[in-house]
Design an enzyme around this catalytic site. Structure first.
Site, short mmCIF file in Angstrom:
data_model
loop_
_atom_site.label_atom_id
_atom_site.label_comp_id
_atom_site.label_asym_id
_atom_site.label_seq_id
_atom_site.Cartn_x
_atom_site.Cartn_y
_atom_site.Cartn_z
N CYS A 289 -7.30 13.05 -5.82
CA CYS A 289 -6.52 13.96 -4.98
C CYS A 289 -6.45 13.45 -3.54
O CYS A 289 -5.56 13.83 -2.78
CB CYS A 289 -7.11 15.36 -5.01
SG CYS A 289 -8.85 15.43 -4.61
N GLU A 386 2.49 14.30 -6.67
CA GLU A 386 1.25 13.53 -6.70
C GLU A 386 1.36 12.46 -7.78
O GLU A 386 1.58 12.75 -8.95
CB GLU A 386 0.07 14.46 -6.99
CG GLU A 386 -1.27 13.88 -6.65
CD GLU A 386 -2.38 14.93 -6.66
OE1 GLU A 386 -3.43 14.67 -6.06
OE2 GLU A 386 -2.18 16.00 -7.27
#
Length: 482
Positions: A289, A386
């Site tokens: 992340c 992402e």
């Protein structure tokens, strides 16, 4: 190392009340480098999860009453035991997750450090004593453990995402039910065994493995005995969990998705920026992340930066993480690899140039070529979503205001990276960026002594640092009349 012997040493049942408990069914844990079966583990039901909560609830009062020094000593003992068994834990992590061994060893060091850090914080939990403004009473403020906690951890850091939740919970006096990702349950099961061997009382830590996370976790979340929920994973799943947690008004901490910008200003040291980019992008195969997701480089430096980054990325060796000389392991699943490829194809279809890589590696396993894209259009999906893979999309900016606007042009707000040698710009840009963490002239921000967490759609709450233990403590005020 004899990996078969290592796998056989790992508990494969559910870990409830300090012992293995057989589940009614099992599921296979796969090696992402070739999709082979490593071993099978227990596939918990909702009843199993409630049994784990039973154990946690039964142990809560005694654990909360345990002296802070004792709780800290248990954490210190686990830290030392993890250090002794670093090779076992790292090998297991590489087998089930895919990252290369040296990265797994790095995660063991990082993950263990949360136990050492919170071993030292356990004895520093404190409140305050003060005189009421009118002088008629005394105000006593206490810190007490929140209580039984459900921890849902992801597959990308099988040890560290658990230890940075477990460490402060143990230090604060909370019991736990941990539900690791079904892709990587083995590391957590071995950690549970190590913690028991290090003196953690039965029932304080319980581990439930399952292929059916939602069905198994929801009854626990809705049980009135649970007092806290902590989750690391996608924003979409996090939102559902927050909704479920509202019924019991649980204390909640969420570490969710990211879309990290990596800004290279015109006065930056390009070679240092490339070094940082390799760390920020390629740590954990890009499956983090905190991974740099969008590279924005000043237009005067973009050609030099892109060329140097492509040379470094193109030289990386892709292969099975346990083999010597390998730099980049497989992605976690075929779905993950195909998702990365879709983002690359989308960018290329909108005009991006591939400097290196650009597609999956043929053959078995879920490997993807380290990839650098330039001239990436603003509406490309890889600048909005992402990536979670070894792909670096590069775009440009013209001035500081443009850089900050592009960095902030996302719903996420976990981490941002800045490369510049102008300290005035450091302060100005860092304050303007809408992220919970900023890395300045570094490609790694994670540190057990620092508060980890984001803003906006990246969640709330902090893990690590002095702030991390507060997530597991309630504040009680006692008014004493004189």
């Amino acid at each position: 190392m004899d990996t078969n012997a290592l796998l056989k040493s790992v508990p494969t049942g559910l870990w409830i009340g300090g012992e293995e408990r057989e589940a009614s069914s099992t599921f296979d844990v796969l090696d992402p480098s070739d999709d082979s079966v490593l071993i099978s583990v227990g596939n918990a039901t909702a009843d199993d999860a409630i049994a784990a909560l039973d154990a946690a609830a039964a142990a809560q009062a005694d654990w909360a009453a345990t002296a802070p020094r004792k709780r800290g000593e248990v954490l210190r003992a686990v830290f030392e035991k993890i250090t002794e068994r670093a090779e076992d834990l790292a090998t297991l992590m590489t087998l089930e997750m895919g990252k290369v061994l040296r990265e797994s060893m790095g995660e063991v060091t990082y993950g263990a450090e949360f136990f050492r850090w919170f071993a030292e914080e356990a004895v520093r939990i404190h409140g305050r004593y003060s005189v009421a403004p009118n002088g008629a009473s005394r105000l006593l403020t206490l810190k007490q453990p929140v209580g039984p906690t459900l921890m849902i951890t992801p597959w990308n850091f099988p040890l560290a995402m658990g230890t940075r939740k477990i460490g402060p919970a143990v230090a604060a006096g909370c019991t736990m039910v941990v539900k690791p990702a079904h892709e990587t349950p083995l590391t957590m099961l071995l950690l549970a065994q190590v913690m028991q061997e290090s003196g953690l009382p039965d029932g304080v830590l319980n581990v439930v493995t399952t292929m059916h996370s939602g069905a198994v976790c929801e009854p626990v979340i809705r049980d009135e005995r649970l007092r806290k929920l902590t989750f690391t994973g996608s924003t979409a799943v996090g939102k559902k969990l927050v909704e479920q947690s509202a019924e019991q008004l649980l204390r909640v901490s969420m570490e969710l998705g990211g879309n990290a910008p990596f800004l290279v200003f015109e006065d930056a040291d390009v070679d240092a920026a490339v070094d940082g980019a390799m760390l920020a992008k390629m740590r954990n195969i890009g499956e983090a992340c905190t991974a740099a997701n969008r590279f924005f480089v000043h237009e005067s430096l973009v050609e030099e930066f892109s060329t140097k980054l492509a040379a470094r990325m193109g030289a990386l060796v892709v292969g099975k993480g346990t083999k010597k000389g390998v730099d980049v392991g497989p992605l976690i699943t075929a779905k993950a690899r195909d998702g990365v490829d879709e983002l690359v194809k989308d960018a290329v279809g909108k005009g991006a140039t591939v400097l290196t890589g650009g597609g999956p590696v043929p053959g078995r396993g879920w490997f993807y070529q380290p990839t650098v894209l330039t001239d990436v259009a603003a509406d490309s999906r890889c600048l909005r979503e992402e990536i979670f893979g070894p792909v670096a999309p590069i775009a440009t900016f013209t001035d500081d205001a443009d850089a900050v606007a592009k960095a902030n042009g996302t719903e996420y707000g976990l981490v941002g990276y800045v490369y510049t040698n102008d300290q005035t710009r450091v302060i100005r840009v860092a304050e303007a960026m809408e992220f919970g963490m900023i890395g300045v002239n570094t490609g790694i921000v994670s540190n057990p002594a620092a508060p980890f967490g984001g803003v906006k759609q990246s969640g709330f709450g902090r893990e690590g640092g002095f702030e991390g233990i507060d997530e597991y403590l309630e504040t009680k005020y006692v008014g004493i009349a004189l």
